[in-house]
Motif scaffolding. Structure first.
Motif, PDB file in Angstrom:
ATOM      1  N   ALA A 106       0.834  -1.206   0.000  1.00  0.00           N
ATOM      2  CA  ALA A 106       0.000   0.000   0.000  1.00  0.00           C
ATOM      3  C   ALA A 106       0.870   1.259   0.000  1.00  0.00           C
ATOM      4  O   ALA A 106       0.575   2.228  -0.717  1.00  0.00           O
ATOM      5  CB  ALA A 106      -0.923  -0.007   1.216  1.00  0.00           C
TER       6      ALA A 106
ATOM      7  N   LEU B 196       2.432   1.642  -3.511  1.00  0.00           N
ATOM      8  CA  LEU B 196       1.457   2.077  -4.518  1.00  0.00           C
ATOM      9  C   LEU B 196       1.114   3.555  -4.330  1.00  0.00           C
ATOM     10  O   LEU B 196       0.911   4.282  -5.310  1.00  0.00           O
ATOM     11  CB  LEU B 196       0.194   1.223  -4.429  1.00  0.00           C
ATOM     12  N   THR B 197       1.044   4.008  -3.083  1.00  0.00           N
ATOM     13  CA  THR B 197       0.779   5.424  -2.821  1.00  0.00           C
ATOM     14  C   THR B 197       1.892   6.289  -3.399  1.00  0.00           C
ATOM     15  O   THR B 197       1.648   7.362  -3.955  1.00  0.00           O
ATOM     16  CB  THR B 197       0.653   5.663  -1.302  1.00  0.00           C
TER      17      THR B 197
ATOM     18  N   VAL C  61      -5.452   5.225  -1.919  1.00  0.00           N
ATOM     19  CA  VAL C  61      -5.133   3.822  -1.630  1.00  0.00           C
ATOM     20  C   VAL C  61      -5.624   3.471  -0.228  1.00  0.00           C
ATOM     21  O   VAL C  61      -5.400   4.219   0.729  1.00  0.00           O
ATOM     22  CB  VAL C  61      -3.622   3.551  -1.737  1.00  0.00           C
TER      23      VAL C  61
ATOM     24  N   ARG D 205      -6.279   0.001   2.653  1.00  0.00           N
ATOM     25  CA  ARG D 205      -5.940  -1.391   2.982  1.00  0.00           C
ATOM     26  C   ARG D 205      -7.116  -2.071   3.662  1.00  0.00           C
ATOM     27  O   ARG D 205      -7.867  -1.450   4.419  1.00  0.00           O
ATOM     28  CB  ARG D 205      -4.746  -1.432   3.944  1.00  0.00           C
TER      29      ARG D 205
ATOM     30  N   ILE E  49      -7.607   2.346  -5.210  1.00  0.00           N
ATOM     31  CA  ILE E  49      -6.933   1.045  -5.153  1.00  0.00           C
ATOM     32  C   ILE E  49      -7.126   0.471  -3.752  1.00  0.00           C
ATOM     33  O   ILE E  49      -6.759   1.103  -2.758  1.00  0.00           O
ATOM     34  CB  ILE E  49      -5.421   1.160  -5.448  1.00  0.00           C
TER      35      ILE E  49
END
Length: 801
Positions: free
Chosen positions: A568, A571-572, A580, A582, A607
């Motif tokens: 996470a 991806l951020t 994003v 989780r 995401i």
């Protein structure tokens, strides 16, 4: 004098039931399901009557009488179900009966110790000196304002016996009220004619206001106090003057609230032809029928459940709906509440004990007729049960892994059979056992191969990680990274799946190789960046990360491996404009999980990175891409179900894509693209996977062809546990010989997770196609002499770990 005899299952982990005499004054209430207090081994214990009218014991055996009947009885149907569980899963009857009672709702009895008047005289110096330890114990009893539980003075057993023999102390049973009770409220009513009450309060405005409020009828005291200034004091004065009466009553039960943002449309959607045929098959069943509803992901199985239950409710029938995860319960319950209102009761362990008791009571009283919840909802006291639904029936969370190790799906089948109801097992990836039963004709197979939206199943691309190297931070291959960028550019949502929590799954010293492991469990500690701590995901142990290696002193601590937290974060950083979130057990459980899911549903998340929590039945129309970072994680586990679980996980997570108007796509990254689980999941080929996996298992008599049982042995002392495991295996081998060796005994062997929470763990596995023979071997090990170790039988285990 006895009014007959009954059999009682006591609330202790002991095998069998016990015969008690029924005193005449209790005979009317001593029925099957009655909760009772009985004398047992020198103390009083709680229990449940499981049989009445039993034969008297032999003349040389004196049956002791029931002490009392307490509380509301348990429905005889549920008592029978609990006794079946006790028999099938080799569990103590009293422990099985706990399952069919709301937590904390029963009375209990505790053995207590108190000082006598003679003892107080001894403390004052009368009667001579006592030995020092007896004197200390007597002084402690004298100083206590209440009787002490016997467990509080267990170190003084000999001294206590001596004090009781001399009459200085006494042991007795103290009854404890139920820990959880229904809410009660005070109700205020007029006690005098209204004219007399008005005249008596003419010069007291606050009291007069209360009287006027009661003209329409009795009212709760809390309501009056909240709406009328000075009402609390006025009520006391009015009651003292005899103008009003104040009584107590049970609060009218209301349905448990459901989380915000989870409401669903009330108007039922139109069903397609496949769904209508499925509903017809369910509501047309006569008596008990087991139906396997095998529908592709997004096929609208929930709408089939809703329509079928609506038709059965119109006939006056009740329903139970089981879901595998607590986090799914609010979503599904919201859809049911939107359709059926407060007829729906919610049951799961995330509720408070009082809320669970309230929902349970609404079902018992018939105010609610549909129970929705996780595994334990299978025991809900639903009236006139007509249907039991097990959604995502393949899910392993339906199996209890401690205590009474029952399987919620199998108990649901038995519950429906005993009630003459239909049992619907729904899944896109049925367990091999359920599908084999359908193939054999024991279950009726109903299939859904189309999505109601008209959309196709998502296209699946398998990325071979031996060819496409993934980056180290987010484990993204070039195809998956490009697909994520395209999805975000289109304004769609994506799910990235990695079934591993944390930031770094392995922390070590690169100078000497020292690895940081849990001292209580045989596992590595996982590093969590958010808390900057190492944590064990099994026992919860945590510790800070040292700057220097504790073994060699070098400043060479490396954090290796990756989990959802690290993905996470990566991806951020890689997609700075993306939102994003989780979804794993570190950040989202209970209400927190609901909040994350609600944000995804409102398209406030671009995401979603998660573990297997993201695979379980969620319906997000905005998700068009699912990326699986490493499909191989579970394939290498020492478990005969590893391939099946991998196939199910991949198929389920892939099914989150393309549920709306836009087509979906799935990218599966793997080092083993030719593995059956991965290849079949990529082709959406359940039948092919079932055929290949069943063939391999049949060679070794694994389910669904054969049956297995795991005997699990654990304890603090590794040597005692190993010795106990050897004894268990020897007994099992001897019993297997007695049944012509049709039962295969494997072990003893240390469990794959050899140490857990400070306890060493061993296993002995039993396997056979002959259920009766397997049962005989299982029972041969139940009473093994295993000092210092605990021996537990796990019938139909789902995990080898």
């Amino acid at each position: 004098m006895s009014a007959g005899y009954c059999e009682v299952a006591v609330a202790l982990p002991v095998a069998g039931v016990f015969t008690y005499a029924v005193p005449p004054d209790l005979s009317a209430r001593a029925t099957v399901g009655a909760r009772v207090l009985v004398p047992f081994g020198g103390r009083g214990v709680a229990g449940v009557i499981v049989r009445v009218g039993v034969a008297a014991p032999p003349p040389d055996v004196a049956a002791r009488p029931l002490t009392d009947v307490t509380g509301a009885p348990i429905a005889s149907e549920l008592v029978g179900l609990a006794m079946w569980i006790s028999d099938y899963y080799e569990a103590p009857p009293g422990e099985a009966l706990r399952l069919v009672q709301p937590v904390g709702s029963g009375e209990s009895s505790t053995r207590v110790v108190a000082i006598t008047e003679l003892g107080r005289a001894a403390l004052a110096g009368e009667g001579g000196a006592l030995p020092p330890r007896q004197a200390r114990l007597l002084a402690r009893l004298g100083q206590s304002e209440r009787p002490l539980a016997r467990t509080e003075v267990s170190r003084f057993a000999d001294e206590l016996a001596a004090l009781c023999a001399r009459g200085l102390a006494v042991e007795d049973d103290a009854r404890s009220a139920a820990r959880t009770r229904p809410k009660r409220e005070k109700l205020v009513a007029l006690a005098q004619p209204i004219d007399a009450a008005r005249a008596a309060t003419a010069r007291a405005p606050a009291r007069r206001a209360v009287i006027e409020a009661l003209v329409a009828g009795p009212a709760p005291a809390a309501t009056l106090a909240a709406t009328l200034p000075g009402a609390a004091a006025a009520l006391r004065e009015l009651a003292k003057a005899g103008l009003v009466t104040v009584t107590e009553r049970d609060v009218t039960l209301t349905a448990v609230a459901i989380g915000d943002g989870l409401t669903a449309a009330v108007t039922p959607p139109r069903l397609n032809d496949e769904q209508r045929a499925a509903v017809a098959a369910i509501v047309g069943a006569v008596g008990f029928v087991a139906i396997l509803l095998h529908g592709v992901t997004g096929a609208g199985k929930t709408e089939v459940y809703l329509h079928a239950i609506a038709e059965l409710r119109a006939r006056g029938k009740g329903a139970i709906v089981l879901v595998p995860e607590i986090s799914l319960t609010p979503q599904l319950a919201a859809r049911f509440r939107a359709r059926f209102g407060d007829e729906v009761a919610i049951l799961h362990s995330g509720l408070s004990e009082r809320d669970r008791l309230s929902e349970w009571t609404r079902l018992e009283q018939g105010d609610a007729r549909i129970a929705v919840g996780a595994r334990s909802a299978v025991f809900a006291p639903v009236r006139d049960l007509g249907i039991v639904v097990v959604d995502e029936e393949h899910d392993g969370s339906f199996k209890q892994d401690e205590g009474v190790r029952y399987h919620g799906r199998d108990v649901a089948l038995v519950r429906a059979q005993r009630a003459g109801a239909v049992c619907v097992l729904g899944s896109a990836t049925p367990s091999l056992e359920s599908y084999a039963a359908a193939v054999a004709g024991r279950y009726q197979l109903v299939t859904l191969v189309e999505r109601p939206t008209g959309g196709a199943l998502p296209a699946v691309q398998v990325v071979d990680l031996r060819v496409y190297k993934a980056d180290a931070e987010a484990m993204l291959s070039a195809p998956l990274a490009a697909a994520l960028a395209e999805t975000l550019a289109a304004g769609d949502q994506a799910i990235v799946f990695l079934n591993r929590r944390g930031f770094a799954t392995f922390v070590m010293c690169r100078a000497c190789g020292h690895a940081f492991r849990c001292g209580e469990c045989a596992v590595s500690l996982t590093y969590h960046q958010s808390s900057d701590r190492l944590q064990c995901h099994y026992c919860g142990h945590g510790e800070r990360v040292p700057e220097r290696c504790p073994k060699c002193g070098a400043e060479a601590i490396d954090r290796k491996g990756l989990g959802t937290e690290r993905v996470a974060a990566a991806l951020t950083e890689r997609f700075p404009g993306a939102r994003v979130a989780r979804l794993d057990r570190d950040v989202a459980s209970g209400a927190k999980a609901e909040a994350v899911l609600a944000r995804v549903a409102r398209r406030e998340v671009d995401i979603l990175v998660g573990t297997q929590m993201v695979t379980k039945g969620h319906d997000f129309p905005g998700v068009t891409l699912v990326g699986v970072l490493c499909a191989d994680l579970a394939l290498g586990l020492p478990d005969f179900r590893a391939s099946e679980r991998t196939f199910q996980l991949l198929t389920q997570v892939a099914g989150r894509a393309g549920r709306g108007d836009r087509p979906g796509r799935v990218i599966i990254q793997t080092y083993q693209p030719d593995a059956d689980a991965i290849a079949c999941a990529a082709r959406h080929d359940y039948a092919g996977f079932f055929a290949r996996e069943s063939e391999g298992r049949a060679e070794l008599d694994y389910p669904p062809v054969g049956r297995v049982c795991a005997v699990r042995i654990d304890g603090r002392d590794p040597h005692r546990v190993a010795d106990a495991a050897t004894r268990v295996a020897a007994l099992a081998v001897a019993a297997a010989r007695a049944v012509d060796d049709v039962v295969l005994v494997r072990g003893p062997t240390p469990a794959p997770l050899a140490r857990l929470r400070g306890r060493s763990r061993w296993q002995v596995w039993l396997r056979s196609r002959d259920r009766a023979a397997l049962r005989r071997v299982i029972r041969s090990v139940l009473n093994v002499d295993a000092p210092g170790a605990t021996v537990a039988v796990d019938v139909d285990p789902l995990s080898t770990l």
